[in-house]
Design an enzyme around this catalytic site. Structure first.
Site, PDB file in Angstrom:
ATOM      1  N   THR A 139       0.833  -1.209   0.000  1.00  0.00           N
ATOM      2  CA  THR A 139       0.000   0.000   0.000  1.00  0.00           C
ATOM      3  C   THR A 139       0.867   1.258   0.000  1.00  0.00           C
ATOM      4  O   THR A 139       0.573   2.228  -0.708  1.00  0.00           O
ATOM      5  CB  THR A 139      -0.948  -0.030   1.206  1.00  0.00           C
ATOM      6  OG1 THR A 139      -1.690  -1.241   1.146  1.00  0.00           O
ATOM      7  CG2 THR A 139      -1.891   1.143   1.205  1.00  0.00           C
TER       8      THR A 139
ATOM      9  N   ASN B 290       0.546  -6.207  10.563  1.00  0.00           N
ATOM     10  CA  ASN B 290       0.643  -4.862   9.997  1.00  0.00           C
ATOM     11  C   ASN B 290      -0.382  -3.964  10.689  1.00  0.00           C
ATOM     12  O   ASN B 290      -1.548  -4.311  10.777  1.00  0.00           O
ATOM     13  CB  ASN B 290       0.349  -4.962   8.484  1.00  0.00           C
ATOM     14  CG  ASN B 290       0.483  -3.629   7.780  1.00  0.00           C
ATOM     15  OD1 ASN B 290       0.723  -2.603   8.413  1.00  0.00           O
ATOM     16  ND2 ASN B 290       0.321  -3.650   6.460  1.00  0.00           N
TER      17      ASN B 290
ATOM     18  N   SER C 208      -3.160  -2.794   7.939  1.00  0.00           N
ATOM     19  CA  SER C 208      -3.261  -3.838   6.921  1.00  0.00           C
ATOM     20  C   SER C 208      -4.510  -3.636   6.072  1.00  0.00           C
ATOM     21  O   SER C 208      -5.609  -3.400   6.586  1.00  0.00           O
ATOM     22  CB  SER C 208      -3.307  -5.197   7.614  1.00  0.00           C
ATOM     23  OG  SER C 208      -3.382  -6.208   6.649  1.00  0.00           O
TER      24      SER C 208
ATOM     25  N   GLY D 245      -1.709  -9.580   0.438  1.00  0.00           N
ATOM     26  CA  GLY D 245      -0.615 -10.531   0.232  1.00  0.00           C
ATOM     27  C   GLY D 245      -0.968 -11.895   0.798  1.00  0.00           C
ATOM     28  O   GLY D 245      -1.965 -12.064   1.504  1.00  0.00           O
TER      29      GLY D 245
HETATM   30  N1  ATP Z   1       8.672   2.694   1.710  1.00  0.00           N
HETATM   31  C1  ATP Z   1       8.392   2.696   3.011  1.00  0.00           C
HETATM   32  N2  ATP Z   1       8.957   3.613   3.809  1.00  0.00           N
HETATM   33  C2  ATP Z   1       8.697   3.635   5.125  1.00  0.00           C
HETATM   34  N3  ATP Z   1       7.892   2.739   5.733  1.00  0.00           N
HETATM   35  C3  ATP Z   1       7.308   1.800   4.990  1.00  0.00           C
HETATM   36  C4  ATP Z   1       7.508   1.731   3.591  1.00  0.00           C
HETATM   37  N4  ATP Z   1       6.807   0.681   3.122  1.00  0.00           N
HETATM   38  C5  ATP Z   1       6.179   0.147   4.189  1.00  0.00           C
HETATM   39  N5  ATP Z   1       6.457   0.810   5.303  1.00  0.00           N
HETATM   40  C6  ATP Z   1       5.966   0.519   6.663  1.00  0.00           C
HETATM   41  O1  ATP Z   1       5.373  -0.755   6.655  1.00  0.00           O
HETATM   42  C7  ATP Z   1       4.008  -0.687   7.023  1.00  0.00           C
HETATM   43  C8  ATP Z   1       3.201  -1.693   6.247  1.00  0.00           C
HETATM   44  O2  ATP Z   1       3.187  -1.357   4.906  1.00  0.00           O
HETATM   45  P1  ATP Z   1       1.886  -1.533   4.011  1.00  0.00           P
HETATM   46  O3  ATP Z   1       0.704  -1.167   4.767  1.00  0.00           O
HETATM   47  O4  ATP Z   1       2.164  -0.845   2.744  1.00  0.00           O
HETATM   48  O5  ATP Z   1       1.880  -3.085   3.810  1.00  0.00           O
HETATM   49  P2  ATP Z   1       0.996  -3.931   2.831  1.00  0.00           P
HETATM   50  O6  ATP Z   1       1.920  -4.679   1.980  1.00  0.00           O
HETATM   51  O7  ATP Z   1       0.035  -3.064   2.164  1.00  0.00           O
HETATM   52  O8  ATP Z   1       0.262  -4.905   3.820  1.00  0.00           O
HETATM   53  P3  ATP Z   1      -1.204  -5.503   3.768  1.00  0.00           P
HETATM   54  O9  ATP Z   1      -1.187  -6.612   2.813  1.00  0.00           O
HETATM   55  O10 ATP Z   1      -1.399  -5.922   5.141  1.00  0.00           O
HETATM   56  O11 ATP Z   1      -2.092  -4.399   3.388  1.00  0.00           O
HETATM   57  C9  ATP Z   1       3.589   0.728   6.776  1.00  0.00           C
HETATM   58  O12 ATP Z   1       2.576   1.111   7.638  1.00  0.00           O
HETATM   59  C10 ATP Z   1       4.887   1.484   7.072  1.00  0.00           C
HETATM   60  O13 ATP Z   1       5.018   1.700   8.450  1.00  0.00           O
HETATM   61 MG    MG Z   2      -1.949  -2.814   2.204  1.00  0.00          MG
END
Ligand code: ATP
Ligand code: MG
Length: 1011
Positions: A107, A154, A157, A381
């Site tokens: 995300t 997460n 999430s 995921g």
């Molecule tokens: N590029 C980034 N820079 C800084 N922090 C990050 C970055 N990518 C992810 N994170 C950290 O990781 C956390 C989880 O990322 P994200 O919500 O994008 O995961 P996701 O892959 O979408 O998971 P889900 O499948 O559960 O939705 C974010 O809330 C953030 O704190």
């Molecule tokens: Mg996500």
């Protein structure tokens, strides 16, 4: 910007050896120095840094804008830019597929991509595009509030799948978008695993709204008071400020106040609904805590009794009769939870439809034809929990499908193409997960089909019997097992668990609840109840509640089948686009920015198929293009192929171009396509093309300008023709109108003088003047034709005379014939011969008769001179002059007192019958004559004749009118002395006479001469 020290290799393709160890080394090294992005060709591997990185600011954006992948350090910006450039340069739809397990950063990556696209577009700063960009970005806040939750993996999430198409116009500016959502994990609304929370929206409302708002919703701040929240974690995140963000986002997206109210009211209603409890008192099911029932009814805008009925009873239509059946407590609990889940699910879908309304492309249909899109897929995921249910089954199936797509596009198709094109190639082994997809989705045989069958069968089919059916049908499948099939496997619970060996690992699913969740039934009573809500937004979310209760409805599709269908649609959509990949990896499970968990990372690298990806890539080519397309794109960079290659096939042309440019070592020639190995070659080709484009543009501009000029010229010419035709038409109409008006002019008394002329057209002014003249001539002709032509000259003179004397002298000889040269007539002049001889002499005294040509008038006259004497004289008026002649006795000799007619200042006559006339000359020596006969006074008036002749000649010579004075007292100058001639009538006088009296001249006439 903090300098990033580049560690390891930026592209896994550049590893000296391709194996897991080297791959992991590189990934670790880079993670440790904060280089979170690494490429495999055009695939971006992204490590979650779990800390704020200073690599997303405007400085960095500028660095990546319009740049090739290899020009900068690896970054997800570069992927976004590549996708955007393909769209811009080739009008080809693209998509960015972001994959990885929960918490890997999908995300975040999708938001970074959207911000990048927003930052590099709309150079002209158009308002609508700014609005669209703003709305696209702001929509994330709302989606996350209602679709994200804190899980053990997460804190934020995504509990739904999201695919967003961003639409671009022909200038490659974003003009709209559309979001598709997939399977919201709605079971979370009523129950959460230990340590997890419900969707953020509930906490935002309770912790973010002020007391006043909460009072409206009958809510209290404490989350612990609500059953749907207090089973899970009570952690406090950033909801207080997030609530404000959500409300602002609603505003930006144009949600109305009513809509926002509906949304928060619904959230509050679900909380109250969760607290409704049932009790059985004397076999009757009752609701024990009425205040929550009341609040729920109030917030859903339904009546309390209807809500209570729907929760405790069920209306059944059987054989045309409608009956009511009481629920038992279990059924009621089930119904309540199902209602809560369904309300939330519908609300979520409705919110997305509202967001779509705000971002939907608003241009015309015509424009839409040219629009291209970038799709961004951020979907849940792969998940393995301690207890995995139907939801994880769906989510993992989705990941299988996406892996299949990746294999199809990146591994399989690529290798197959090399073979098809006859390019030398050693096949690279990879695991094709199609077998797992089939296990789940195959018609009649797959898990979803078996599940559907169980749900459709009548009778008491339980989860247990379902598992039995699966075991029976799938016992031979290498990726499926259960305790019944493998009794030694203690990990699997007897008659409860089954295991699927997914491409990403083994997952044990608990069959409990599969049937119920797949059926996803909600009693019809609830649908009717909510459709009848007074809240129109709520009612709109439940359209099927309008249906007649007795009407048998088709069984709705099961949740599993619906999900399978939506996945199939998604794959179709994605296959049409050029894909770009971001593969997210999570370094550890403890959200640490420093820990690199070897085992966890290796697991992800393996199941994401990254090593295979590197191998295929290394052996492969960055780019391939059909020969004709290639030639069309680059022919301008070679003298041999520009403007057209004529010495052979397209393939020959491409070869000539490549060899001329020195790229022969880096390409291979397939049957229909050229394969380019390194990005550098492609870049060099593009760069040379870009250098040539301005020249081509100039050429095209020249052509186009010429064409425009020619077109304009034709337009002007056409306009002139039209104008001319129009002028002619106007003139013709004018003449026609004239002809109409004057048709009977000849018959009128005044020959059309009183007819009003029509207004001439602008172009007819000159013509009008001419026509007026013609008309005047004609009219004059009409008037004059009564008179013989010989009289016309006299008539003319008479008209001049009468005009000059009009109303001032009644007698002017109008009745008689004007003869003019009277002295040449024997009747008037006995010495006419001497007169004629002298006049001839006078005339010929100047060469070629310059003095005058003709005598127009002659008369005897009594003359008064400056010596105050009167004398008998004669005078003649010629076409140019007036001559004083001696009297008859002296044989009419010229007396050298000549006045040129054009020099006259005026003439004066009296109003009476006398024949006095004074010619005023500029040299102050006026001629004063009284006309008379040879021996007697004149019997007739000749003054009018003199006036007519002199005035005409004066006009002929000067083009102005000669002034004619009429008065009884005439002022004149004789020998420079001013004198006044006073006409006096006397009874005893017969012949008019001048006499001098006290400085003035008295002209004595018979009194009958006076007026
Ligand atoms: N590029 C980034 N820079 C800084 N922090 C990050 C970055 N990518 C992810 N994170 C950290 O990781 C956390 C989880 O990322 P994200 O919500 O994008 O995961 P996701 O892959 O979408 O998971 P889900 O499948 O559960 O939705 C974010 O809330 C953030 O704190
Ligand atoms: Mg996500």
């Amino acid at each position: 910007m903090a300098m990033q020290r580049e560690a390891g290799v930026q592209d896994f393709v550049l590893l000296d050896q391709v194996n897991m160890e080297k791959f992991m080394d590189n990934l670790r090294k880079r993670f440790q120095v904060g280089s979170i992005y690494t490429y495999i060709g055009e695939v971006c591997v992204s490590m979650n840094p779990y800390r704020q990185m200073n690599i997303y600011g405007p400085e960095t954006i500028r660095k990546y804008k319009g740049r090739e992948l290899f020009e900068n350090a690896p970054h997800v910006f570069a992927i976004a830019d590549a996708a955007y450039r393909v769209l811009k340069q080739r009008q080809q739809d693209t998509c960015i597929l972001i994959s990885g397990e929960s918490g890997a950063g999908k995300t975040e990556a999708s938001k970074i991509i959207m911000k990048y696209i927003a930052a590099v577009t709309n150079a002209q700063g158009q308002n609508e595009i700014e609005r669209v960009k703003n709305v696209l970005i702001q929509s994330n806040a709302i989606l996350e509030t209602f679709g994200n939750a804190k899980t053990n993996r997460n804190d934020n999430s995504s509990r739904f799948g999201k695919y967003m198409d961003i639409e671009f116009d022909y200038k490659a500016d974003p003009v709209g978008g559309i979001i598709t959502n997939y399977l919201l994990e709605k079971s979370r609304v009523v129950q959460q695993q230990p340590g997890e929370r419900n969707f953020h929206s509930f906490y935002q409302l309770l912790r973010g709204a002020n007391d006043n708002e909460l009072r409206q919703y009958d809510l209290q701040k404490e989350t612990g008071k609500y059953h749907y929240l207090n089973q899970g974690s009570m952690d406090i995140l950033t909801e207080k400020s997030d609530y404000k963000g959500t409300c602002n986002a609603f505003k930006t997206l144009g949600f109305t106040a009513d809509e926002v109210h509906t949304i928060w009211r619904t959230i509050a209603a679900i909380l109250h609904l969760g607290n409704v409890e049932f009790q059985t008192i004397e076999d009757e099911l009752v609701i024990s805590n009425k205040q929550h029932l009341q609040s729920t009814a109030k917030l859903l805008q339904v009546t309390e009794s209807e809500l209570s009925q729907a929760l405790t009873k069920r209306v059944i239509a059987a054989g045309g009769n409608v009956m009511q059946k009481d629920h038992n407590a279990t059924q009621a609990e089930y119904g309540k939870d199902a209602l809560a889940k369904a309300i939330y699910d519908r609300l979520f879908t409705w919110i997305i439809s509202r967001i779509n309304r705000a971002i939907l492309f608003r241009g015309s249909k015509n424009q839409a034809r040219f629009n291209s899109v970038i799709g961004v897929l951020d979907i849940y995921g792969f998940e393995i929990f301690d207890s995995n249910s139907f939801e994880q089954f769906c989510i993992n199936y989705c990941n299988e499908k996406l892996q299949q797509l990746f294999i199809e596009l990146v591994l399989k198709q690529e290798q197959e193409e090399y073979q098809r094109e006859g390019i030398e190639w050693t096949n690279i082994d990879y695991f094709n997960n199609k077998i797992i997809c089939d296990l789940i989705e195959q018609p009649h045989k797959g898990i979803i089909a078996i599940l559907d069958e169980a749900c459709l069968s009548v009778g008491n089919v339980t989860d247990d019997t379902l598992l039995g059916a699966m075991d029976k049908n799938l016992s031979k499948h290498p990726h499926y097992t259960s305790r019944q099939l493998k009794p030694t496997d203690k990990e699997l619970k007897h008659r409860e668990d089954f295991r699927i060996t997914h491409y990403a690992g083994d997952v044990i699913y608990n069959i409990k609840g599969f049937i119920e969740k797949n059926k996803d039934t909600l009693y019809q009573d609830f649908k009717r109840l909510l459709h009848n809500s007074k809240d129109i937004n709520m009612s709109e979310m439940w359209p099927e509640g309008a249906q007649d209760i007795k009407k048998t409805t088709k069984r709705p599709l099961t949740a599993g089948t619906l999900f399978q269908k939506s996945m199939a649609d998604l794959v179709v959509t994605l296959l049409k686009k050029e894909p770009f990949y971001v593969r997210c990896i999570k370094p550890n499970d403890i959200k640490s920015s420093t820990v690199f968990d070897e085992e966890r990372v290796q697991h992800q690298v393996r199941y994401l198929g990254l090593l295979e990806n590197v191998r295929v890539r290394r052996a492969g080519f960055v780019n391939r293009q059909r020969y004709d397309k290639f030639l069309l794109r680059y022919k301008m960079i070679s003298q041999y192929t520009w403007p057209n290659f004529r010495a052979g096939s397209d393939r020959d042309g491409v070869r000539v171009l490549i060899e001329e440019k020195g790229f022969a070592q880096d390409v291979k020639y397939g049957h229909t396509k050229i394969f380019i190995r390194s990005p550098r070659t492609l870049f060099a080709l593009e760069q040379q093309r870009n250098e040539m484009i301005p020249h081509i543009v100039t050429l095209l501009q020249k052509q186009v300008r010429g064409w425009i000029a020619r077109r304009n010229y034709k337009k002007i010419k056409a306009a002139v023709t039209i104008m001319r035709a129009y002028k002619t038409y106007k003139l013709r109409s004018y003449v026609q109108e004239l002809a109409n008006r004057f048709r009977n002019a000849k018959q009128t008394r005044d020959y059309g003088k009183s007819i009003q002329w029509p207004q001439p057209p602008l172009a007819g002014r000159k013509a009008e003047a001419k026509l007026h003249r013609i008309f005047d001539f004609w009219r004059a002709n009409m008037i004059l034709r009564k008179y013989p032509r010989s009289e016309w000259p006299q008539l003319r003179l008479q008209i001049i005379a009468v005009t000059a004397l009009a109303g001032r002298r009644p007698y002017w000889g109008q009745q008689r014939k004007w003869l003019g040269d009277y002295l040449a007539n024997s009747m008037d002049n006995s010495g006419y011969e001497a007169y004629s001889t002298n006049v001839r002499k006078l005339k010929s005294s100047t060469p070629s008769g310059e003095l005058f040509r003709q005598v127009l008038f002659s008369a005897f006259a009594k003359k008064f001179n400056k010596h105050n004497k009167q004398a008998e004289r004669a005078f003649i008026i010629t076409d140019t002059t007036i001559h004083k002649l001696d009297g008859i006795k002296k044989k009419f000799r010229d007396m050298n007192h000549t006045i040129a007619i054009k020099d006259l200042t005026s003439i004066s006559v009296t109003p009476g019958r006398d024949q006095l006339i004074v010619f005023h000359s500029p040299d102050n020596n006026d001629l004063v004559f009284a006309l008379q006969g040879e021996t007697s006074t004149l019997k007739e008036d000749r003054i009018g004749e003199v006036v007519g002749i002199v005035c005409k000649k004066y006009y002929d010579a000067t083009n102005t009118e000669l002034r004619v004075n009429v008065g009884s007292n005439i002022a004149c100058r004789l020998g420079e002395k001013p004198k006044t001639i006073v006409v006096e009538g006397a009874a005893n006088v017969e012949t008019p006479n001048f006499r001098h009296a006290s400085g003035n001249i008295i002209f004595e006439v018979p009194s009958s001469y006076c007026v």
